[in-house]
Design an enzyme around this catalytic site. Structure first.
Site, PDB file in Angstrom:
ATOM      1  CD  GLN A 148      -2.495  -1.150   2.725  1.00  0.00           C
ATOM      2  OE1 GLN A 148      -3.566  -0.578   2.923  1.00  0.00           O
ATOM      3  NE2 GLN A 148      -1.858  -1.797   3.687  1.00  0.00           N
ATOM      4  CG  HIS A 163      -2.965   2.550  -1.826  1.00  0.00           C
ATOM      5  ND1 HIS A 163      -2.947   2.457  -0.460  1.00  0.00           N
ATOM      6  CD2 HIS A 163      -4.042   1.839  -2.232  1.00  0.00           C
ATOM      7  CE1 HIS A 163      -3.991   1.725  -0.056  1.00  0.00           C
ATOM      8  NE2 HIS A 163      -4.667   1.329  -1.119  1.00  0.00           N
ATOM      9  CB  CYS A 178      -0.225  15.642 -17.841  1.00  0.00           C
ATOM     10  SG  CYS A 178      -1.454  16.790 -18.472  1.00  0.00           S
ATOM     11  CB  CYS A 187      -2.051  19.080 -23.070  1.00  0.00           C
ATOM     12  SG  CYS A 187      -2.201  18.587 -21.336  1.00  0.00           S
ATOM     13  N   PRO A 241       3.569  -4.088  15.847  1.00  0.00           N
ATOM     14  CG  PRO A 241       4.588  -1.977  16.045  1.00  0.00           C
ATOM     15  CD  PRO A 241       4.166  -3.003  15.062  1.00  0.00           C
TER      16      PRO A 241
HETATM   17  C1  BV8 Z   1     -11.789   3.126  -3.552  1.00  0.00           C
HETATM   18  C2  BV8 Z   1      -3.068   8.093  -0.726  1.00  0.00           C
HETATM   19  C3  BV8 Z   1     -13.641   3.033  -5.020  1.00  0.00           C
HETATM   20  C4  BV8 Z   1      -1.706   8.104  -1.152  1.00  0.00           C
HETATM   21  C5  BV8 Z   1      -4.251   6.484   0.521  1.00  0.00           C
HETATM   22  C6  BV8 Z   1     -16.344   6.785   2.037  1.00  0.00           C
HETATM   23  C7  BV8 Z   1     -16.121   7.644   0.969  1.00  0.00           C
HETATM   24  C8  BV8 Z   1     -15.197   7.354  -0.029  1.00  0.00           C
HETATM   25  C9  BV8 Z   1     -14.464   6.172   0.032  1.00  0.00           C
HETATM   26  C10 BV8 Z   1     -14.687   5.330   1.112  1.00  0.00           C
HETATM   27  C11 BV8 Z   1     -15.616   5.613   2.106  1.00  0.00           C
HETATM   28  N1  BV8 Z   1     -15.578   4.593   3.012  1.00  0.00           N
HETATM   29  C12 BV8 Z   1     -14.672   3.684   2.633  1.00  0.00           C
HETATM   30  C13 BV8 Z   1     -14.143   4.109   1.472  1.00  0.00           C
HETATM   31  C14 BV8 Z   1     -13.136   3.448   0.707  1.00  0.00           C
HETATM   32  C15 BV8 Z   1     -11.808   4.133   1.011  1.00  0.00           C
HETATM   33  C16 BV8 Z   1     -11.393   3.729   2.409  1.00  0.00           C
HETATM   34  O1  BV8 Z   1     -11.006   2.610   2.628  1.00  0.00           O
HETATM   35  N2  BV8 Z   1     -11.502   4.658   3.387  1.00  0.00           N
HETATM   36  C17 BV8 Z   1     -11.176   4.277   4.751  1.00  0.00           C
HETATM   37  C18 BV8 Z   1     -10.110   5.180   5.334  1.00  0.00           C
HETATM   38  C19 BV8 Z   1     -12.465   4.332   5.559  1.00  0.00           C
HETATM   39  N3  BV8 Z   1     -10.910   3.583   0.029  1.00  0.00           N
HETATM   40  C20 BV8 Z   1     -10.732   4.259  -1.111  1.00  0.00           C
HETATM   41  O2  BV8 Z   1     -11.206   5.346  -1.359  1.00  0.00           O
HETATM   42  C21 BV8 Z   1      -9.898   3.531  -2.144  1.00  0.00           C
HETATM   43  N4  BV8 Z   1     -10.568   3.617  -3.405  1.00  0.00           N
HETATM   44  O3  BV8 Z   1     -12.405   2.534  -2.706  1.00  0.00           O
HETATM   45  O4  BV8 Z   1     -12.302   3.427  -4.795  1.00  0.00           O
HETATM   46  C22 BV8 Z   1     -13.814   3.159  -6.459  1.00  0.00           C
HETATM   47  C23 BV8 Z   1     -14.007   1.999  -7.200  1.00  0.00           C
HETATM   48  C24 BV8 Z   1     -14.202   2.137  -8.568  1.00  0.00           C
HETATM   49  C25 BV8 Z   1     -14.187   3.398  -9.193  1.00  0.00           C
HETATM   50  C26 BV8 Z   1     -13.955   4.544  -8.409  1.00  0.00           C
HETATM   51  C27 BV8 Z   1     -13.773   4.439  -7.038  1.00  0.00           C
HETATM   52  C28 BV8 Z   1      -8.537   4.210  -2.285  1.00  0.00           C
HETATM   53  C29 BV8 Z   1      -7.728   3.900  -1.053  1.00  0.00           C
HETATM   54  C30 BV8 Z   1      -6.335   4.519  -1.190  1.00  0.00           C
HETATM   55  C31 BV8 Z   1      -6.334   5.839  -0.505  1.00  0.00           C
HETATM   56  N5  BV8 Z   1      -4.994   6.362  -0.537  1.00  0.00           N
HETATM   57  N6  BV8 Z   1      -3.213   7.248   0.464  1.00  0.00           N
HETATM   58  C32 BV8 Z   1      -0.903   8.812  -0.109  1.00  0.00           C
HETATM   59  O5  BV8 Z   1      -1.132  10.001   0.144  1.00  0.00           O
HETATM   60  O6  BV8 Z   1      -0.065   8.113   0.443  1.00  0.00           O
HETATM   61  S1  BV8 Z   1      -4.627   5.698   1.965  1.00  0.00           S
HETATM   62  C33 BV8 Z   1      -3.290   5.556   3.018  1.00  0.00           C
HETATM   63  O7  BV8 Z   1      -3.677   4.500   3.928  1.00  0.00           O
HETATM   64  C34 BV8 Z   1      -1.986   5.076   2.410  1.00  0.00           C
HETATM   65  O8  BV8 Z   1      -2.082   4.786   1.034  1.00  0.00           O
HETATM   66  C35 BV8 Z   1      -1.697   3.799   3.165  1.00  0.00           C
HETATM   67  O9  BV8 Z   1      -1.022   2.927   2.369  1.00  0.00           O
HETATM   68  C36 BV8 Z   1      -3.046   3.333   3.486  1.00  0.00           C
HETATM   69  C37 BV8 Z   1      -3.107   2.283   4.543  1.00  0.00           C
HETATM   70  O10 BV8 Z   1      -2.493   2.781   5.733  1.00  0.00           O
HETATM   71  P1  BV8 Z   1      -1.406   1.826   6.443  1.00  0.00           P
HETATM   72  O11 BV8 Z   1      -0.358   1.491   5.454  1.00  0.00           O
HETATM   73  O12 BV8 Z   1      -2.106   0.696   7.105  1.00  0.00           O
HETATM   74  O13 BV8 Z   1      -0.763   2.800   7.501  1.00  0.00           O
HETATM   75  P2  BV8 Z   1      -1.361   3.175   8.932  1.00  0.00           P
HETATM   76  O14 BV8 Z   1      -0.629   4.388   9.410  1.00  0.00           O
HETATM   77  O15 BV8 Z   1      -2.851   3.186   8.886  1.00  0.00           O
HETATM   78  O16 BV8 Z   1      -0.959   1.938   9.854  1.00  0.00           O
HETATM   79  C38 BV8 Z   1       0.423   1.715  10.100  1.00  0.00           C
HETATM   80  C39 BV8 Z   1       0.500   0.403  10.867  1.00  0.00           C
HETATM   81  O17 BV8 Z   1       1.873   0.085  11.048  1.00  0.00           O
HETATM   82  C40 BV8 Z   1      -0.116   0.472  12.256  1.00  0.00           C
HETATM   83  O18 BV8 Z   1      -0.913  -0.677  12.456  1.00  0.00           O
HETATM   84  C41 BV8 Z   1       1.094   0.463  13.190  1.00  0.00           C
HETATM   85  O19 BV8 Z   1       0.818  -0.229  14.407  1.00  0.00           O
HETATM   86  C42 BV8 Z   1       2.070  -0.319  12.369  1.00  0.00           C
HETATM   87  N7  BV8 Z   1       3.490  -0.064  12.681  1.00  0.00           N
HETATM   88  C43 BV8 Z   1       4.060   1.068  13.185  1.00  0.00           C
HETATM   89  N8  BV8 Z   1       5.412   0.865  13.291  1.00  0.00           N
HETATM   90  C44 BV8 Z   1       5.665  -0.382  12.828  1.00  0.00           C
HETATM   91  C45 BV8 Z   1       4.452  -0.979  12.433  1.00  0.00           C
HETATM   92  N9  BV8 Z   1       4.374  -2.226  11.939  1.00  0.00           N
HETATM   93  C46 BV8 Z   1       5.527  -2.913  11.826  1.00  0.00           C
HETATM   94  N10 BV8 Z   1       6.731  -2.411  12.174  1.00  0.00           N
HETATM   95  C47 BV8 Z   1       6.844  -1.163  12.675  1.00  0.00           C
HETATM   96  N11 BV8 Z   1       8.047  -0.679  13.020  1.00  0.00           N
HETATM   97 ZN    ZN Z   2      -0.641  17.052 -20.695  1.00  0.00          ZN
END
Ligand code: BV8
Ligand code: ZN
Length: 253
Positions: free
Chosen positions: A103, A121, A129, A159, A223
């Site tokens: 992700q 993602h 563009c 463009c 963790p």
């Molecule tokens: C889609 C952008 C449909 C890039 C990201 C209401 C309205 C609209 C949409 C939705 C809705 N309800 C639900 C949705 C769907 C939505 C969604 O899931 N929302 C959630 C939040 C409720 N999903 C979408 O919109 C997706 N698209 O559904 O499209 C569609 C279908 C057809 C046609 C048109 C549309 C798109 C999802 C992608 C969004 N983009 N980011 C950027 O800016 O980076 S999301 C963002 O969260 C990042 O991409 C990231 O990858 C992703 C997941 O987060 P995590 O990687 O899990 O990170 P997080 O911080 O949460 O957790 C870290 C973890 O690591 C923790 O557990 C922590 O304990 C642990 N950790 C910490 N240290 C360590 C560790 N683990 C191991 N070792 C360590 N040392």
């Molecule tokens: Zn262009």
């Protein structure tokens, strides 16, 4: 079967024929890249995702959104892969079949030597563009203050359209080929590793369920606890940068 310990997981890893692995921001945490949802330090604790990671946000405030991504690009450029990334690159060579699904939008898996990475993602380094999809050659990211600063997105020479970050925003569809390959791997693997993700974002978070239903052993490395812990075959509690090297050392002493 719950509560397998690391040595039991290592034995299953050694015997696995197809390992699939989903990584999240936690895998890059030990490289100094902020995660999204960790309290205080997470990006979403300090910045509003709806105000920065949506097409609407970019349409409304292109300079703020572009500046925020440029700041994140500079963070990644200064970061280095950590032992978690390196362990996954090693694992790719150890098992007959390995599918790495991330992700993350950074390129730390690639820089650690992983050869095939499915980015669900998108990628921070790739901008295109908005109008004609022409790719912007990545340059050296500007040095910006914490959180970035308004920076006008460059204009396409073809463009005149605006360049946008090559990431998948909320409400945007995931890249079809990557998603299909990830779902296929989750359904075909015999061991699914879920590493460093809060499993809150769909549809990526559903992959471990796909694997579990297809009969794979599912292993969480984190963790902290997540909502999926109870559904995992095993939970290895700890930072990926420590757990993964231990897991490989136990599987291939
Ligand atoms: C889609 C952008 C449909 C890039 C990201 C209401 C309205 C609209 C949409 C939705 C809705 N309800 C639900 C949705 C769907 C939505 C969604 O899931 N929302 C959630 C939040 C409720 N999903 C979408 O919109 C997706 N698209 O559904 O499209 C569609 C279908 C057809 C046609 C048109 C549309 C798109 C999802 C992608 C969004 N983009 N980011 C950027 O800016 O980076 S999301 C963002 O969260 C990042 O991409 C990231 O990858 C992703 C997941 O987060 P995590 O990687 O899990 O990170 P997080 O911080 O949460 O957790 C870290 C973890 O690591 C923790 O557990 C922590 O304990 C642990 N950790 C910490 N240290 C360590 C560790 N683990 C191991 N070792 C360590 N040392
Ligand atoms: Zn262009």
């Amino acid at each position: 079967m719950r509560g397998m310990d690391l040595s039991e997981v290592a034995a299953r890893l050694r015997a696995a024929r197809h390992v699939a692995c989903l990584t999240g921001a936690g895998v890059s945490a030990e490289s100094g890249i902020p995660t999204f949802r960790d309290p205080q330090t997470g990006l979403w604790a300090r910045f509003d995702p709806q105000a920065l990671a949506t097409p609407q946000a970019f349409a409304a405030e292109p300079a703020w959104v572009w500046g925020w991504y440029e700041w994140r690009r500079s963070l990644v450029a200064r970061a280095a892969p950590n032992p978690a990334h390196r362990a996954l690159a090693l694992l790719e060579a150890r098992v007959p079949r390995f599918t790495l699904i991330t992700q993350n939008v950074d390129d730390l898996h690639e820089r650690a030597g992983s050869r095939r990475v499915l980015h669900l993602h998108g990628r921070l380094a790739e901008s295109h563009c908005e109008q004609c999809a022409r790719r912007l050659e990545p340059g050296t990211p500007a040095t910006l203050p914490e959180g970035g600063a308004p920076l006008e997105p460059p204009r396409c020479p073809g463009c005149g359209g605006r360049y946008r970050p090559g990431v998948v925003w909320f409400g945007e569809a995931l890249p079809q080929a990557e998603w299909q390959a990830a779902a296929d791997a989750a359904g075909a693997c015999d061991l699914f590793l879920c590493i460093g993700t809060s499993s809150l974002v769909q549809p990526a978070a559903s992959l471990s369920e796909v694997a579990s239903r297809a009969g794979a052993l599912t292993v969480q490395v984190n963790p902290a606890s997540t909502g999926l812990d109870a559904r995992m075959s095993a939970v290895l509690r700890g930072p990926a940068g420590q757990i993964l090297p231990q897991l490989l050392a136990a599987a291939w002493p």
